[in-house]
Write a protein that holds these residues in place. Structure first.
Motif, mmCIF file in Angstrom:
data_model
loop_
_atom_site.group_PDB
_atom_site.id
_atom_site.type_symbol
_atom_site.label_atom_id
_atom_site.label_comp_id
_atom_site.label_asym_id
_atom_site.label_seq_id
_atom_site.Cartn_x
_atom_site.Cartn_y
_atom_site.Cartn_z
ATOM 1 N N MET A 230 21.677 -90.244 2.505
ATOM 2 C CA MET A 230 21.735 -89.250 1.265
ATOM 3 C C MET A 230 22.008 -87.975 2.193
ATOM 4 N N GLU A 231 23.173 -87.244 1.970
ATOM 5 C CA GLU A 231 23.673 -86.220 3.019
ATOM 6 C C GLU A 231 22.894 -84.803 2.527
ATOM 7 N N LEU A 232 22.363 -84.086 3.364
ATOM 8 C CA LEU A 232 21.827 -82.696 2.990
ATOM 9 C C LEU A 232 22.899 -81.833 2.419
ATOM 10 N N ILE A 233 22.511 -81.246 1.520
ATOM 11 C CA ILE A 233 23.417 -80.075 0.862
ATOM 12 C C ILE A 233 22.879 -78.672 1.444
ATOM 13 N N LEU A 234 23.120 -77.918 2.151
ATOM 14 C CA LEU A 234 22.425 -76.590 2.490
ATOM 15 C C LEU A 234 22.621 -75.460 1.542
ATOM 16 N N VAL A 235 21.738 -74.900 0.944
ATOM 17 C CA VAL A 235 21.775 -73.855 0.225
ATOM 18 C C VAL A 235 21.386 -72.550 0.849
ATOM 19 N N ALA A 236 21.793 -71.434 0.619
ATOM 20 C CA ALA A 236 21.284 -70.332 1.642
ATOM 21 C C ALA A 236 19.937 -69.665 0.864
ATOM 22 N N ASN A 237 19.747 -69.573 -0.402
ATOM 23 C CA ASN A 237 18.629 -69.146 -1.101
ATOM 24 C C ASN A 237 17.744 -70.158 -1.741
ATOM 25 N N LEU A 238 16.835 -70.847 -0.924
ATOM 26 C CA LEU A 238 16.151 -71.845 -1.499
ATOM 27 C C LEU A 238 14.961 -71.289 -2.202
ATOM 28 N N LEU A 239 14.514 -72.326 -3.094
ATOM 29 C CA LEU A 239 13.387 -71.901 -4.030
ATOM 30 C C LEU A 239 12.091 -72.342 -2.951
ATOM 31 N N ASP A 240 11.154 -71.668 -3.468
ATOM 32 C CA ASP A 240 9.853 -72.074 -2.710
ATOM 33 C C ASP A 240 9.188 -73.229 -3.005
ATOM 34 N N PRO A 241 9.118 -74.329 -2.170
ATOM 35 C CA PRO A 241 8.507 -75.706 -2.662
ATOM 36 C C PRO A 241 7.001 -75.640 -2.899
ATOM 37 N N ARG A 242 6.457 -74.365 -2.204
ATOM 38 C CA ARG A 242 5.136 -74.279 -2.563
ATOM 39 C C ARG A 242 4.548 -73.634 -3.908
ATOM 40 N N ASN A 243 5.663 -73.213 -4.638
ATOM 41 C CA ASN A 243 5.253 -73.122 -6.038
ATOM 42 C C ASN A 243 5.163 -74.104 -6.735
ATOM 43 N N ASP A 244 4.051 -74.257 -7.646
ATOM 44 C CA ASP A 244 3.669 -75.499 -8.179
ATOM 45 C C ASP A 244 4.514 -76.103 -9.064
ATOM 46 N N PHE A 245 5.427 -75.447 -9.724
ATOM 47 C CA PHE A 245 6.314 -75.918 -10.696
ATOM 48 C C PHE A 245 7.586 -76.597 -10.018
ATOM 49 N N VAL A 246 7.872 -76.042 -8.764
ATOM 50 C CA VAL A 246 8.719 -76.726 -8.028
ATOM 51 C C VAL A 246 8.386 -77.872 -7.246
ATOM 52 N N PHE A 247 7.136 -77.767 -6.740
ATOM 53 C CA PHE A 247 6.339 -78.920 -6.151
ATOM 54 C C PHE A 247 6.332 -80.056 -6.899
ATOM 55 N N LYS A 248 5.848 -79.735 -8.389
ATOM 56 C CA LYS A 248 5.828 -80.939 -9.274
ATOM 57 C C LYS A 248 7.094 -81.774 -9.649
ATOM 58 N N ARG A 249 7.921 -80.824 -9.469
ATOM 59 C CA ARG A 249 9.442 -81.448 -9.794
ATOM 60 C C ARG A 249 9.980 -82.278 -8.528
ATOM 61 N N ILE A 250 9.309 -81.975 -7.298
ATOM 62 C CA ILE A 250 9.993 -82.574 -5.992
ATOM 63 C C ILE A 250 9.004 -84.006 -6.134
ATOM 64 N N PHE A 251 7.792 -83.923 -6.269
ATOM 65 C CA PHE A 251 6.758 -84.954 -5.875
ATOM 66 C C PHE A 251 6.211 -85.642 -7.199
ATOM 67 N N GLY A 252 6.190 -84.968 -8.091
ATOM 68 C CA GLY A 252 5.728 -85.311 -9.528
ATOM 69 C C GLY A 252 6.724 -86.032 -10.573
ATOM 70 N N SER A 253 8.032 -86.440 -10.273
ATOM 71 C CA SER A 253 8.808 -86.792 -11.292
ATOM 72 C C SER A 253 8.906 -88.600 -10.992
ATOM 73 N N GLU A 254 9.286 -89.350 -11.906
ATOM 74 C CA GLU A 254 9.571 -90.609 -11.719
ATOM 75 C C GLU A 254 10.657 -90.867 -10.830
ATOM 76 N N GLU A 255 11.574 -90.378 -10.798
ATOM 77 C CA GLU A 255 12.841 -90.529 -10.012
ATOM 78 C C GLU A 255 12.381 -90.074 -8.551
ATOM 79 N N ASN A 256 11.545 -89.401 -8.128
ATOM 80 C CA ASN A 256 11.083 -89.085 -6.833
ATOM 81 C C ASN A 256 9.641 -89.667 -6.579
#
Length: 314
Positions: free
Chosen positions: A1-27
């Motif tokens: 899987m190729e990395l797609i670089l975005v200049a202005n990233l969301l903060d993964p420490r935000n619990d809403f973002v954290f759950k979307r990254i680590f707490g979804s069925e697809e992940n």
């Protein structure tokens, strides 16, 4: 899987973002890889499968106060795992952790079930601040006897992952939990390639963050959650500062009142003692005028014979 670089990233420490990254069925594979690196440092065998008990859905809106942004999972063996991301210090984190661990543990039992059916509960706190008085970024707690170190029971396990202690941590050259924590902390993207070489599954987490960062609706939700978290942190800090100031003022007032009361009592006692002595001296002088012996006068007045002799010279 190729990395797609975005200049202005969301903060993964935000619990809403954290759950979307680590707490979804697809992940789930991302969560599993993270958990296995966490448990490896606790000397535990790797997991092969997990079930998400509260997976992220579109209903988990930052605008909904009922939304829960921690992650609750269960292993094949029945062990419960709760992961919570804390961006700001809410204080009393130790008691808060035990309280929620206890709720998770006790909520397993349904009516008519016996205590033996309770399964181990693991709490993993990822903190964006420091709490524990040591330099370790990963601390693990169990319930053990003080002298012999034997476990009472293995049902309680609490992890504190303190991102603030990674300030001076160099990017590692091998796999391990620290790669995941550096990603969460927001290490410069120039190090991402090294992190993904060390931990290949991190690439999927990074790509998820990139895609979320490019989505306008997700960014609006993220900003709403950031505002809520900042406002909550400001209220907590404000209440804490106000409480400290009030406690200091009340402490000073109480100290002043106590000092005044003590001074009054001390003055009263001192005055009473001086009055009593003056009365004793008057009695002694009258008895001396009558030509009585010092021994007799001492018994009558309470003064010592030496004090009575001094009165003769006055």
């Amino acid at each position: 899987m190729e990395l797609i670089l975005v200049a202005n990233l969301l903060d993964p420490r935000n619990d809403f973002v954290f759950k979307r990254i680590f707490g979804s069925e697809e992940n789930k594979d991302v969560l599993l890889a993270f958990l296995n690196r966490t448990f490896a440092e606790a000397g535990e065998p790797p997991l092969t499968e997990i079930t998400l008990l509260n997976p992220y859905t579109d209903k988990d809106s930052p605008r909904d106060k009922q939304s829960i942004f921690d992650i609750w999972a269960k292993t094949e063996a029945g062990k419960h795992i709760n992961i919570e991301m804390q961006l700001f210090n809410k204080y009393d984190i130790e008691k808060r952790t035990l309280y929620y661990w206890g709720k998770r543990y006790s909520s397993q039992l349904k009516e008519s079930q016996i205590y033996k059916e309770l399964q181990k509960c693991v709490t993993i706190n990822i903190l964006n601040f420091s709490v524990l008085p040591n330099d370790r970024y990963h601390n693990i707690f169990h319930l053990r006897e003080d002298h012999t170190n034997i476990p009472l029971i293995d049902d309680i396990e609490i992890h504190f992952l303190e991102l603030a202690k990674l300030d001076d941590h160099a990017v590692p050259i091998e796999g391990g939990l620290v790669n995941w924590l550096l990603f969460l902390k927001g290490v410069d993207k120039s190090h991402w390639e090294v992190l993904t070489m060390n931990e290949p599954t991190l690439k999927k987490a990074m790509n998820t963050l990139e895609f979320l960062s490019m989505n306008e609706e997700t960014r609006r939700q993220y900003e709403a959650r950031q505002k809520f978290l900042h406002d909550e942190a400001s209220m907590i800090e404000g209440a804490r500062s106000e409480g400290l100031a009030k406690g200091l003022t009340e402490g000073r007032a109480q100290g002043h009142a106590q000092g005044h009361a003590q001074g009054h009592a001390q003055g009263h006692a001192q005055g009473h003692a001086e009055g009593k002595r003056q009365k004793a001296e008057e009695i002694a002088k009258n008895m001396l005028a009558l030509g009585l012996e010092a021994e007799v006068i001492s018994k009558a007045s309470g003064l010592t014979e030496a004090e009575i002799k001094r009165l003769k010279t006055v």
